[in-house]
Design a protein around this motif. Structure first.
Motif, short mmCIF file in Angstrom:
data_model
loop_
_atom_site.label_atom_id
_atom_site.label_comp_id
_atom_site.label_asym_id
_atom_site.label_seq_id
_atom_site.Cartn_x
_atom_site.Cartn_y
_atom_site.Cartn_z
N ALA A 172 77.47 67.39 70.02
CA ALA A 172 78.91 67.21 69.77
C ALA A 172 79.23 65.75 69.49
O ALA A 172 80.05 65.43 68.62
CB ALA A 172 79.72 67.72 70.95
N ALA A 173 78.59 64.85 70.23
CA ALA A 173 78.80 63.42 70.00
C ALA A 173 78.29 63.02 68.62
O ALA A 173 78.93 62.24 67.90
CB ALA A 173 78.10 62.61 71.09
N PHE A 174 77.14 63.57 68.25
CA PHE A 174 76.58 63.30 66.92
C PHE A 174 77.56 63.77 65.83
O PHE A 174 77.82 63.06 64.86
CB PHE A 174 75.24 64.00 66.76
CG PHE A 174 74.58 63.79 65.42
CD1 PHE A 174 73.71 62.73 65.23
CD2 PHE A 174 74.84 64.63 64.36
CE1 PHE A 174 73.10 62.52 64.00
CE2 PHE A 174 74.24 64.44 63.12
CZ PHE A 174 73.38 63.38 62.94
N ALA A 175 78.10 64.98 66.01
CA ALA A 175 79.04 65.54 65.03
C ALA A 175 80.31 64.71 64.95
O ALA A 175 80.93 64.60 63.89
CB ALA A 175 79.38 66.98 65.40
N THR A 176 80.72 64.11 66.06
CA THR A 176 81.93 63.30 66.10
C THR A 176 81.71 61.96 65.41
O THR A 176 82.59 61.46 64.69
CB THR A 176 82.37 63.06 67.55
OG1 THR A 176 82.56 64.34 68.20
CG2 THR A 176 83.68 62.29 67.62
N LEU A 177 80.55 61.38 65.61
CA LEU A 177 80.25 60.06 65.03
C LEU A 177 79.77 60.15 63.59
O LEU A 177 80.01 59.25 62.79
CB LEU A 177 79.20 59.35 65.89
CG LEU A 177 79.61 59.02 67.33
CD1 LEU A 177 78.45 58.37 68.07
CD2 LEU A 177 80.84 58.12 67.36
N TYR A 178 79.08 61.25 63.26
CA TYR A 178 78.52 61.41 61.92
C TYR A 178 78.90 62.79 61.37
O TYR A 178 78.04 63.64 61.13
CB TYR A 178 77.00 61.26 61.96
CG TYR A 178 76.54 59.99 62.64
CD1 TYR A 178 76.63 58.76 61.99
CD2 TYR A 178 76.04 60.00 63.94
CE1 TYR A 178 76.21 57.58 62.61
CE2 TYR A 178 75.63 58.84 64.57
CZ TYR A 178 75.72 57.64 63.90
OH TYR A 178 75.31 56.49 64.53
N PRO A 179 80.21 63.03 61.18
CA PRO A 179 80.67 64.38 60.81
C PRO A 179 80.14 64.89 59.47
O PRO A 179 80.06 66.12 59.28
CB PRO A 179 82.20 64.22 60.77
CG PRO A 179 82.41 62.76 60.53
CD PRO A 179 81.30 62.07 61.25
N ASN A 180 79.80 64.01 58.57
CA ASN A 180 79.37 64.44 57.24
C ASN A 180 77.86 64.58 57.11
O ASN A 180 77.35 64.89 56.03
CB ASN A 180 79.89 63.48 56.17
CG ASN A 180 81.41 63.53 56.06
OD1 ASN A 180 82.00 64.61 56.04
ND2 ASN A 180 82.05 62.36 56.01
N ALA A 181 77.15 64.33 58.21
CA ALA A 181 75.69 64.52 58.18
C ALA A 181 75.38 66.00 57.98
O ALA A 181 76.05 66.87 58.56
CB ALA A 181 75.07 64.03 59.48
N LYS A 182 74.40 66.29 57.17
CA LYS A 182 74.05 67.68 56.89
C LYS A 182 72.83 68.10 57.70
O LYS A 182 71.88 67.34 57.85
CB LYS A 182 73.77 67.87 55.39
CG LYS A 182 75.00 67.69 54.52
CD LYS A 182 74.71 67.99 53.06
CE LYS A 182 75.96 67.89 52.21
NZ LYS A 182 75.69 68.21 50.78
#
Length: 244
Positions: A172-182
């Motif tokens: 969730a932290a990764f998605a918050t900091l890097y939302p456009n990462a695929k």
């Protein structure tokens, strides 16, 4: 390759593997270290932490450690070791809290149901102790009473295990900091942005956890970990570059 993993992520993986092997050799430790419902007679205070290093099988630990290996190093390097460690363990605590908050609500409903039938739930608490070898007869005689008794017994006897809650916090932290990462998703051939994947997973976990169709998986623990990871990442995101 393994030496290239940042130290906190590497050590967490090593510790999980060591604990898994130890519990295979000494299975009696499994119930001692797993996380029981806090009002169960089987609960011990240290289980709040130790349950994060327990796993229910080879595929369980393999999937968790692979996920941590995939997302952890980026966050550890971005946040720094101290905040990354806080993220991991506070997410695990959040997972334990939300899962057992729902357990508490369910237990209160079960106890109320038993009391409405004129039954005393306390007899289930003594019989649910791990290693109990006494009389297993219960006072319930109706189908409803027996079903409610079994439900309470299962809650008191079934522990929560796994690093999934802590790892959901990392994801969730990764998605918050890097939302456009695929990222690649099983059975979906096209990589998807993590900002779209995580909400779907969280909503699905809430549904499965609340509906009781979770198949023995602590879905609400995943949600608890994800909430903590999201909150911490939002707090730290403004100062992200100060950590580097």
């Amino acid at each position: 390759m393994f030496n290239n993993i940042p130290p906190i992520t590497r050590n967490i993986i090593i510790l999980n593997v060591i604990v898994f092997i130890v519990t295979l050799i000494m299975p009696q430790l499994y119930e001692t270290l797993s996380g029981f419902y806090p009002f169960s007679p089987n609960f011990k205070s240290w289980q709040i932490i130790t349950h994060m290093f327990m796993h229910g099988g080879y595929m369980h630990i393999l999937f968790n450690m692979f996920t941590l290996f995939s997302f952890g190093p980026v966050l550890e390097q971005a946040l720094g070791e101290k905040k990354y460690l806080i993220l991991y363990f506070v997410s695990g605590l959040g997972a334990f809290f939300l899962f057992n908050l729902w357990n508490f609500i369910e237990v209160q409903q079960i106890v109320s149901g038993l009391e409405s039938l004129g039954l005393n739930a306390s007899e289930l608490y003594s019989k649910s102790v791990i290693g109990y070898s006494g009389n297993m007869n219960i006072s319930a005689t109706t189908t409803e009473g027996k079903e409610l008794s079994q439900q309470l017994y299962d809650v008191l006897r079934t522990p929560m295990v796994g690093a999934s809650g802590a790892i959901f916090g990392v994801v969730a932290a990764f998605a918050t900091l890097y939302p456009n990462a695929k990222i690649g998703i099983m059975f979906i051939p096209i990589p998807m942005k993590v900002k779209y994947v995580l909400p779907v997973v969280v909503i699905g976990s809430i549904y499965l956890g609340v509906s009781g169709n979770g198949g023995g998986i602590a879905h609400l623990a995943h949600v608890g970990g994800a909430i903590v990871g999201f909150i911490l990442a939002r707090i730290w995101r403004k100062h992200l570059y100060r950590f580097n």
